[in-house]
Write a protein that holds these residues in place. Structure first.
Motif, PDB file in Angstrom:
ATOM      1  N   UNK A 287       0.842  -1.200   0.000  1.00 53.27           N
ATOM      2  CA  UNK A 287       0.000   0.000   0.000  1.00 53.27           C
ATOM      3  C   UNK A 287       0.877   1.249   0.000  1.00 53.27           C
ATOM      4  N   UNK A 288       0.562   2.190  -0.896  1.00 55.22           N
ATOM      5  CA  UNK A 288       1.107   3.550  -0.833  1.00 55.22           C
ATOM      6  C   UNK A 288      -0.074   4.501  -0.855  1.00 55.22           C
ATOM      7  N   UNK A 289      -0.220   5.265   0.225  1.00 50.97           N
ATOM      8  CA  UNK A 289      -1.359   6.176   0.361  1.00 50.97           C
ATOM      9  C   UNK A 289      -0.862   7.619   0.293  1.00 50.97           C
ATOM     10  N   UNK A 290      -1.111   8.265  -0.838  1.00 49.37           N
ATOM     11  CA  UNK A 290      -0.784   9.687  -0.989  1.00 49.37           C
ATOM     12  C   UNK A 290      -2.064  10.489  -1.219  1.00 49.37           C
ATOM     13  N   UNK A 291      -3.144  10.029  -0.636  1.00 49.72           N
ATOM     14  CA  UNK A 291      -4.464  10.615  -0.907  1.00 49.72           C
ATOM     15  C   UNK A 291      -4.606  12.037  -0.381  1.00 49.72           C
ATOM     16  N   UNK A 292      -3.812  12.435   0.619  1.00 51.23           N
ATOM     17  CA  UNK A 292      -3.910  13.802   1.135  1.00 51.23           C
ATOM     18  C   UNK A 292      -2.683  14.631   0.764  1.00 51.23           C
ATOM     19  N   UNK A 293      -1.814  14.089  -0.077  1.00 47.23           N
ATOM     20  CA  UNK A 293      -0.617  14.811  -0.520  1.00 47.23           C
ATOM     21  C   UNK A 293      -1.010  15.664  -1.716  1.00 47.23           C
ATOM     22  N   UNK A 294      -0.993  16.983  -1.558  1.00 47.18           N
ATOM     23  CA  UNK A 294      -1.548  17.873  -2.574  1.00 47.18           C
ATOM     24  C   UNK A 294      -0.499  18.463  -3.515  1.00 47.18           C
ATOM     25  N   UNK A 295       0.783  18.181  -3.273  1.00 52.75           N
ATOM     26  CA  UNK A 295       1.824  18.624  -4.196  1.00 52.75           C
ATOM     27  C   UNK A 295       2.068  17.540  -5.248  1.00 52.75           C
ATOM     28  N   UNK A 296       2.842  17.898  -6.268  1.00 57.44           N
ATOM     29  CA  UNK A 296       3.085  16.950  -7.356  1.00 57.44           C
ATOM     30  C   UNK A 296       3.925  15.778  -6.867  1.00 57.44           C
ATOM     31  N   UNK A 297       3.485  14.582  -7.197  1.00 62.16           N
ATOM     32  CA  UNK A 297       4.185  13.362  -6.817  1.00 62.16           C
ATOM     33  C   UNK A 297       4.622  12.627  -8.076  1.00 62.16           C
ATOM     34  N   UNK A 298       5.918  12.377  -8.186  1.00 59.06           N
ATOM     35  CA  UNK A 298       6.434  11.512  -9.246  1.00 59.06           C
ATOM     36  C   UNK A 298       6.962  10.258  -8.571  1.00 59.06           C
ATOM     37  N   UNK A 299       6.213   9.189  -8.702  1.00 58.63           N
ATOM     38  CA  UNK A 299       6.469   7.962  -7.954  1.00 58.63           C
ATOM     39  C   UNK A 299       6.842   6.836  -8.905  1.00 58.63           C
ATOM     40  N   UNK A 300       7.912   6.131  -8.538  1.00 62.82           N
ATOM     41  CA  UNK A 300       8.328   4.974  -9.329  1.00 62.82           C
ATOM     42  C   UNK A 300       8.497   3.778  -8.405  1.00 62.82           C
ATOM     43  N   UNK A 314      -6.283  14.221  -7.208  1.00 74.93           N
ATOM     44  CA  UNK A 314      -6.154  14.910  -8.500  1.00 74.93           C
ATOM     45  C   UNK A 314      -5.753  16.368  -8.332  1.00 74.93           C
ATOM     46  N   UNK A 315      -5.179  16.727  -7.191  1.00 72.85           N
ATOM     47  CA  UNK A 315      -4.862  18.127  -6.929  1.00 72.85           C
ATOM     48  C   UNK A 315      -3.509  18.548  -7.479  1.00 72.85           C
ATOM     49  N   UNK A 316      -2.793  17.640  -8.105  1.00 71.12           N
ATOM     50  CA  UNK A 316      -1.508  17.964  -8.732  1.00 71.12           C
ATOM     51  C   UNK A 316      -1.302  17.044  -9.925  1.00 71.12           C
ATOM     52  N   UNK A 317      -0.314  17.389 -10.748  1.00 73.22           N
ATOM     53  CA  UNK A 317      -0.034  16.603 -11.951  1.00 73.22           C
ATOM     54  C   UNK A 317       0.968  15.514 -11.616  1.00 73.22           C
ATOM     55  N   UNK A 318       0.453  14.425 -11.097  1.00 72.50           N
ATOM     56  CA  UNK A 318       1.304  13.327 -10.652  1.00 72.50           C
ATOM     57  C   UNK A 318       1.812  12.503 -11.834  1.00 72.50           C
ATOM     58  N   UNK A 319       2.925  11.813 -11.585  1.00 65.70           N
ATOM     59  CA  UNK A 319       3.454  10.835 -12.527  1.00 65.70           C
ATOM     60  C   UNK A 319       3.768   9.574 -11.736  1.00 65.70           C
ATOM     61  N   UNK A 320       3.143   8.474 -12.105  1.00 67.15           N
ATOM     62  CA  UNK A 320       3.288   7.221 -11.365  1.00 67.15           C
ATOM     63  C   UNK A 320       3.792   6.146 -12.314  1.00 67.15           C
ATOM     64  N   UNK A 321       4.902   5.512 -11.945  1.00 65.38           N
ATOM     65  CA  UNK A 321       5.432   4.384 -12.711  1.00 65.38           C
ATOM     66  C   UNK A 321       5.202   3.109 -11.914  1.00 65.38           C
ATOM     67  N   UNK A 322       4.410   2.230 -12.435  1.00 65.13           N
ATOM     68  CA  UNK A 322       4.049   1.015 -11.713  1.00 65.13           C
ATOM     69  C   UNK A 322       5.182  -0.008 -11.782  1.00 65.13           C
ATOM     70  N   UNK A 323       5.100  -1.016 -10.905  1.00 63.87           N
ATOM     71  CA  UNK A 323       6.151  -2.027 -10.796  1.00 63.87           C
ATOM     72  C   UNK A 323       5.821  -3.301 -11.532  1.00 63.87           C
ATOM     73  N   UNK A 324       6.555  -4.358 -11.163  1.00 63.32           N
ATOM     74  CA  UNK A 324       6.401  -5.613 -11.890  1.00 63.32           C
ATOM     75  C   UNK A 324       5.231  -6.454 -11.403  1.00 63.32           C
TER      76      UNK A 324
END
Length: 453
Positions: A287-300, A314-324
């Motif tokens: 589990x990764x919970x960034x539901x209240x993080x309002x700044x841009x998140x680039x997660x890999x 949806x309060x920032x332009x996030x970029x999420x790279x999923x794993x295997x």
């Protein structure tokens, strides 16, 4: 005084543009600007109260600076704390010390050991009452584990391979590497202590070994405050990790960048107010919970074979790279007043304002979209999808998708080499309040691979 998000952002950008050397000039300009509207009329009358408060602060500050001990007013001298310096010997610092050089007070004291070697395991420091701070330098490959009592904040400037031991501390709230220049270790850190990295320079890997982590779901907290791309925090034996991304004192750093390696972590919660770019590694992570993080998140994700359930807003332009693994991404608050607006100025600005998902495997991974209002999935015909795919630009394709879907609908369509999902607001046309999610490199999206609510 002025709790205005737009003004704060503009001020921060302006300070970055003028540089640190001109901050004093900007402060003087701001002081003059804030003093003026006390009796303003018209549109600027909204700032009357703020100007009155500011001018009162100026008057009070002048009175204090000209009479700091209250001789004229007759009040008691304020307690402001002391700054003490450790020596190369074995130091004993406390409120009962006979030597004033080592005597702490009941207020905000600062203890300095900025020469490498001056903080040692033989030192005993009692900060007494108040919020006290220890700032120390450790030489490369050295180790110090002093006795600390009532010292709430510790900032360590460490040479490569240095280790700070926190096993004999009481009351320690915050422990950070300051200006990281290489790998370092914090050992025997209590679970109540927030450990982390701030104001990083060359960067390095910080290993944090928490003590007392013996339960089935131990929770620890770490902070990144102006970390750079070369930084990493390594945490062992912690099942639940809370990561805070916040600002340090480096004006030029507006995004924290770090690797987070947590071999035993099952869940990670992301908090804070500064943008974060992070690569997260954890074989047991679910589990990764960034539901209240309002700044841009680039997660890999890397090294997460079991599949991870990720939640962002949806309060920032996030970029999420999923794993295997088989990952599930939930995005909440789409197409609403709090959602980050999409930029309809051009195809390029629209593309830059998407929430981007990389590494999505249709048939393995799942994406769940939650609109601000109840949002159903649209069911476009093959001909309609072909029209979107053949549009002259992404902007044209998204416009066509919005009118095809209708109000409060989500629609998936392919354009170029990617699949997009548009979440429409209550208007049946493309607007800035809509949300656009990009699944990079996904040529075909199975209906079962996405859901909307």
């Amino acid at each position: 005084m002025l709790p205005n998000t737009g003004l704060k952002t503009a001020l921060r950008d302006y300070l970055v543009s003028v540089g640190k050397a001109n901050v004093g000039v900007v402060a003087l300009q701001l002081g003059q600007i804030l003093s003026g509207p006390e009796h303003a009329t018209g549109a600027q009358s909204a700032f009357n109260a703020a100007a009155v408060a500011w001018n009162k602060e100026l008057v009070d500050s002048y009175k204090y600076s000209s009479d700091p001990y209250g001789v004229s007013a007759g009040h008691n001298p304020p307690v402001t704390g002391v700054t003490l310096s450790l020596t190369s010997g074995d130091d004993a610092v406390s409120p009962a010390a006979a030597d004033e050089r080592f005597k702490t007070t009941a207020d905000k004291d600062t203890i300095l050991a900025t020469t490498a070697g001056f903080l040692s395991t033989a030192d005993v420091i009692d900060g007494a009452e108040g919020l006290d701070t220890l700032r120390a330098a450790l030489a490369a490959a050295s180790k110090a584990a002093p006795v600390l009592r009532n010292v709430e904040k510790v900032y360590i400037t460490a040479g490569a391979g240095a280790e700070f031991g926190a096993g004999d501390t009481a009351g320690l709230q915050e422990l950070r590497i300051d200006a990281a220049q290489g790998p370092a270790t914090f050992s025997n850190v209590g679970l109540a202590t927030n450990a982390g990295i701030q104001n990083s320079l060359a960067g390095g890997a910080l290993t944090v070994n928490f003590s007392g982590a013996s339960g089935p779901m131990d929770t620890a907290r770490i902070t990144l405050a102006d970390a750079t791309g070369n930084d990493e925090i390594i945490v062992a034996n912690i099942e639940s990790l809370v990561v805070s991304s916040t600002a340090g004192t480096v004006f030029a750093t507006t995004v924290n960048q770090a690797r987070i390696t947590a071999a035993q972590a099952e869940s990670i919660v992301v908090l804070g107010d500064q943008a974060l770019t992070a690569t997260v590694t954890g074989a047991k992570l679910s589990v990764i919970d960034a539901s209240v993080f309002t700044s841009a998140l680039e997660l890999r994700l890397a090294g997460t074979p079991g599949g991870v359930s990720i939640t962002v807003n949806a309060e920032a332009r996030h970029k999420v790279t999923l794993g295997e693994g088989a990952d599930a991404l939930s995005i909440k608050g789409l197409a609403g007043a709090l959602a980050k607006d999409i930029d309809l100025g051009s195809t390029a600005t629209l593309a830059a304002s998407t929430i981007e998902v990389r590494g999505f495997a249709s048939g393995t991974d799942v994406i769940r979209l939650h609109g601000t209002s109840s949002t159903a999935k649209a069911a476009p015909s093959d001909a309609q999808l072909a029209s979107m795919a053949g549009a002259a630009s992404l902007l044209d394709a998204a416009s066509l998708a919005a009118t095809t879907a209708g109000a409060n609908k989500a629609i998936a369509f392919r354009y170029g080499a990617d699949t997009y999902i548009l979440v429409n607001d209550s208007a049946a046309a493309l607007g800035a309040n809509d949300s656009l999610v990009k699944l990079t490199g996904v040529a075909a999206l199975a209906d079962a691979a996405w859901a909307s609510a």
